[in-house]
Design a protein around this motif. Structure first.
Motif, short mmCIF file in Angstrom:
data_model
loop_
_atom_site.label_atom_id
_atom_site.label_comp_id
_atom_site.label_asym_id
_atom_site.label_seq_id
_atom_site.Cartn_x
_atom_site.Cartn_y
_atom_site.Cartn_z
N GLY A 1 -13.42 4.26 -2.33
CA GLY A 1 -12.18 5.01 -2.40
C GLY A 1 -10.98 4.11 -2.57
O GLY A 1 -11.08 2.87 -2.50
N SER A 2 -9.85 4.70 -2.80
CA SER A 2 -8.63 3.97 -3.14
C SER A 2 -8.14 3.07 -2.01
O SER A 2 -8.13 3.45 -0.83
CB SER A 2 -7.52 4.95 -3.51
OG SER A 2 -6.31 4.27 -3.74
N ALA A 3 -7.67 1.89 -2.41
CA ALA A 3 -7.02 0.98 -1.47
C ALA A 3 -5.59 1.41 -1.18
O ALA A 3 -4.95 0.88 -0.27
CB ALA A 3 -7.01 -0.44 -2.05
N ARG A 4 -5.08 2.39 -1.93
CA ARG A 4 -3.66 2.74 -1.85
C ARG A 4 -3.37 3.97 -0.98
O ARG A 4 -2.21 4.32 -0.78
CB ARG A 4 -3.12 2.97 -3.26
CG ARG A 4 -3.33 1.76 -4.17
CD ARG A 4 -2.71 1.97 -5.54
NE ARG A 4 -3.03 0.86 -6.43
CZ ARG A 4 -2.48 0.66 -7.62
NH1 ARG A 4 -1.57 1.52 -8.05
NH2 ARG A 4 -2.84 -0.36 -8.37
N ILE A 5 -4.39 4.64 -0.51
CA ILE A 5 -4.17 5.82 0.33
C ILE A 5 -3.76 5.35 1.72
O ILE A 5 -4.47 4.57 2.36
CB ILE A 5 -5.43 6.70 0.38
CG1 ILE A 5 -5.70 7.28 -1.02
CG2 ILE A 5 -5.29 7.80 1.41
CD1 ILE A 5 -6.95 8.13 -1.12
N PRO A 6 -2.61 5.78 2.22
CA PRO A 6 -2.03 5.18 3.43
C PRO A 6 -2.67 5.65 4.73
O PRO A 6 -3.11 6.80 4.87
CB PRO A 6 -0.57 5.61 3.37
CG PRO A 6 -0.59 6.92 2.63
CD PRO A 6 -1.69 6.79 1.61
N PRO B 1 -7.86 -2.35 2.25
CA PRO B 1 -7.05 -1.31 2.89
C PRO B 1 -7.42 0.09 2.41
O PRO B 1 -8.42 0.28 1.70
CB PRO B 1 -5.62 -1.69 2.47
CG PRO B 1 -5.80 -2.35 1.14
CD PRO B 1 -7.11 -3.07 1.20
N GLY B 2 -6.62 1.07 2.80
CA GLY B 2 -6.81 2.44 2.32
C GLY B 2 -8.10 3.06 2.84
O GLY B 2 -8.43 2.96 4.02
N ILE B 3 -8.84 3.71 1.94
CA ILE B 3 -10.09 4.36 2.32
C ILE B 3 -11.08 3.36 2.90
O ILE B 3 -11.83 3.68 3.84
CB ILE B 3 -10.70 5.08 1.11
CG1 ILE B 3 -9.83 6.27 0.68
CG2 ILE B 3 -12.13 5.54 1.41
CD1 ILE B 3 -9.70 7.37 1.72
#
Length: 279
Positions: A78-83, A131-133
């Motif tokens: 999953g995305s590293a950008r989802i906070p 990071p993220g997910i």
């Protein structure tokens, strides 16, 4: 390695590496040619040594995970950008996907809580370690009191491992191909959360391996129907004949951690071949 555990009578390479650091400082010993090949970073990073570096990346994680007795994993992409909750409120576009961090965290917690303790090393959460997910997956496993794996990679950004990966199971890679191989080679299930190019790459490579019989079938779940059905027109692929209608059964879309856990259980119940060894 000690003399007691060594399987051969020869002097150990680690002993020679230590001894080589104690030699007199002369023009001869300072020359690059005199360095032991396996301690010479400049030599190991030469273009011609790529095959050796590929093998080293494959072997290091393989050997350490085997020594830890990790038997099977649940892969979370999953995305590293989802906070994370503490990073929300910045008006970034991925704020709309923030709930998937929470679902990923709960899912990892639930699956890890099923198997806790040093003698239970099946279904270990593995992520890309960032990071993220990825953080949510490692975080949920840590909150459940279990271990988790992080397979990080050197990038211009997002390359630092998150703080929730089990330190002894936190790896760093140079080659994407070797990293992706280690992400999948022990998979008991694959779970895909919303993401970008990297997540799409990982998802389609895994689906291709299963579709072509290069990887045994495993539960394959996509979190978020509204996201995935807008990003990929799955039915159009089948209608165009570029995939078979049966290929749409290789994965299932879910919305919650509870639904995902139930889907994995059901999948293994109705498909006993999933747990059969890969040929």
């Amino acid at each position: 390695m000690t003399e007691e555990t060594r399987s051969h009578p020869f002097r150990d390479s680690a002993q020679d590496a230590r001894a080589a650091r104690q030699i007199p400082d002369t023009p001869q010993t300072r020359a690059p040619a005199y360095r032991l090949a396996f301690t010479d970073t400049e030599f190991l990073t030469r273009e011609e040594l790529r095959p050796v570096r590929l093998q080293l990346e494959l072997l290091k994680a393989q050997m350490m995970l085997d020594e830890y007795n990790v038997r099977s994993t649940i892969v979370m992409f999953g995305s590293a950008r989802i906070p994370a909750p503490e990073d929300r409120g910045t008006d970034r576009p991925t704020e709309a996907l923030a709930r998937y961090y929470d679902e990923a965290r709960r899912f990892a917690y639930m699956m890890t809580a099923r198997c806790i303790g040093p003698d239970c090393l099946d279904g270990v959460i593995v992520t890309g370690g960032g990071p993220g997910i990825m953080e949510a997956g490692n975080r949920g496993a840590a909150e459940a009191g279990g271990i988790s794996i992080g397979l990080n990679i050197v990038l211009p950004h997002e390359q630092a491992p998150n703080e929730y990966v089990t330190p002894d199971l936190c790896f760093n890679f140079h080659y994407f191909a070797i990293r992706k191989m280690h992400l999948l080679m022990r998979a008991h299930a694959v779970v895909i959360f919303p993401g970008g190019f990297g997540t799409l790459d990982e998802m389609f490579e895994a689906l291709t391996l299963i579709q072509t019989g290069r990887m045994k079938p495993v539960p394959f779940l996509l979190f978020g129907g509204s996201f995935w059905n807008s990003v990929v027109n799955w039915q159009a692929l089948a209608d165009a004949g570029t995939i078979s209608p049966e290929d749409l059964r290789l994965f299932r879309i879910v919305e919650t951690a509870e639904e995902a856990a139930a889907a994995i259980d059901d999948w293994h119940a109705v498909r006993p071949d999933i747990d059969a060894p890969a040929k």
